[in-house]
Design an enzyme around this catalytic site. Sequence first.
Site, PDB file in Angstrom:
ATOM      1  N   ASP A 110       0.858  -1.182   0.000  1.00 45.78           N
ATOM      2  CA  ASP A 110       0.000   0.000   0.000  1.00 45.78           C
ATOM      3  C   ASP A 110       0.893   1.230   0.000  1.00 45.78           C
ATOM      4  O   ASP A 110       2.010   1.203   0.549  1.00 45.78           O
ATOM      5  CB  ASP A 110      -0.918   0.015   1.225  1.00 45.78           C
ATOM      6  CG  ASP A 110      -1.874   1.205   1.188  1.00 45.78           C
ATOM      7  OD1 ASP A 110      -2.761   1.217   0.316  1.00 45.78           O
ATOM      8  OD2 ASP A 110      -1.720   2.114   2.018  1.00 45.78           O
ATOM      9  N   HIS A 136      -5.502   4.043   6.990  1.00 49.49           N
ATOM     10  CA  HIS A 136      -4.857   4.927   6.017  1.00 49.49           C
ATOM     11  C   HIS A 136      -3.385   5.162   6.346  1.00 49.49           C
ATOM     12  O   HIS A 136      -2.851   6.253   6.109  1.00 49.49           O
ATOM     13  CB  HIS A 136      -5.598   6.258   5.899  1.00 49.49           C
ATOM     14  CG  HIS A 136      -6.964   6.113   5.291  1.00 49.49           C
ATOM     15  ND1 HIS A 136      -7.170   5.776   3.978  1.00 49.49           N
ATOM     16  CD2 HIS A 136      -8.207   6.236   5.849  1.00 49.49           C
ATOM     17  CE1 HIS A 136      -8.462   5.713   3.736  1.00 49.49           C
ATOM     18  NE2 HIS A 136      -9.123   5.979   4.852  1.00 49.49           N
TER      19      HIS A 136
END
Length: 570
Positions: A27, A168
């Site tokens: 990610d 996140h």
Amino acid sequence: MSTETPPQLAFDELGTPLRDTTFVVFDLETTGGSHEDDAITEFGAVKVRGGEVLGEFATLVDPGRGIPPEVVALTGITDVMVCAAPKLDAVLPAFLEFAAGAVLVAHNSGFDVGFLKTACARLGYPWPKPAVVCTVRLGRRVLSREEAPSCKLSALAALFRASTTPVHRALDDAKATVDVLHGLLERVGSLGVQTVEELLDYIPEVTPAQRRKRTLAEDLPHEPGVYLFRGPSDEVLYVGTASDLRRRVRQYFTGSETRARLREMVALAERVDHVVCAHPLEAEVRELRLISAHKPAYNRRSKNPRDAWWVVLTDEPFPRLSLVRTARDGALGPFRGRARAEEAMQAMQAATGVRPCTVKIPAKSPSATPCALAELERCAAPCAGRQSAQEYAPAVAAVASLVAGASTDPLRRLALRLTELAEARRFEQARADRDRMRTLVRGLDRGQRLAALAAVAELVAARPDGAGGWEFAVVRHGRLASAGVARRGVRPMPVVELLVASAETVLPGEGPLRGAVGEEVALVLRWLDRPGTRMVQCSSPWAEPAGCAATWRGWLERADAAREAWRAVD
């Protein structure tokens, strides 16, 4: 309930089992959503195989710019946190090494992979082209809308009870994606998806009927050749070539085939025939000939390879240029379209002085009324008796010498005319004349090269096969007459002698290509031109004329560049 046992796959079809596959689940956090304009602020990745974590990769990245407040609010990554972090040029090679040889996995992989590709391009690293699995797309294929109304990472992490909550931040999100991936793989495993190859085929939408037809490829070999899809009435639907017949044909029954036209063809197909070929050149030539013979409905090119256009001089007292379909000696071509042939003809008329009109002029006492071309000084008006056959003859000779490669004086006259137009600031006319001259020079160059090869009665060439052996081609008058290979350890010359003895007999026909099809001669010439090709024997010298259009390739490159620059401005 059906009790039919599914066909057992051969060992070479099994692919890489998912349990033995190394996945790098990663990610990225960034300063925004555009991989062209924004920058990476954090990498997070987890390497897994068989459910076991093999390693982790995590680091902040100095983006070299401020992080927008809305991004800080979302990720919690601030300018202070990244000011002492390494820059991308230090982090990217480390990540590429960490992920080398693995299948990349990301949630909404298009976003993350887009940033990686852009970073590689900017820093001069080649993109390694790994297999990529997107857990968003896989989730939408596996899960129903009732079970997963949303395929956001947070929603899927909750559904599969991930041990890490996505927040996140790159590493935490990557860890959550690992659990989502394992949950999705369990689902597809129950559907019979056991290998990476099957997983990548499964993710795109494929109809059950399309998938069932994979059996049509079962008997095909892992060899180069030509394949023919046949329909319900045994008609040929489509012809193609492949370096590996089985692998290529199987792709038509997976999601990798996205063209609607060919999906329709696959739905109609009842069987697949094949022809094993010695090497790619033979496959390409056989494909061309089979398309010409069968004219398959789903092939778009090469159905009528002999329907090329040629520019020829007419047989009359005051010859003119004409467009024809059948080549004869002295013709210029072949051109793939009439428009290109017309452009070349117009440029040749301007370059040589051959009359552009189509009036039939008698040999004795012509007395027609001159047309507007005479008033524009584009014609010497032989139709009105202002020019005799002897005075007109040099124009005809200039055409013949230009096509034959004996002289490029007409091209020099055209180039001088372009300079005069530019100096007179007649730029639109100069551009139009330049484009016609480009078509003429390109047509002359191609035609002369093809004609030079077609003039050779027999030529034998060899190319390394990449494994210590040789690929051979016997070419007669531009046609592939025989093809074969000598594998590593096999004496090559006895193979050459056998290929020559068994080669197709080719009787030369009319025209610059001696009756050969321009597309086939071009295929052979392209193979011969590749670096590493060696001449074994040749019945006569293979050479291009000294005054050929190849001497104008430098001008052609400059004209092409000028045309592209004009298009960019326009």
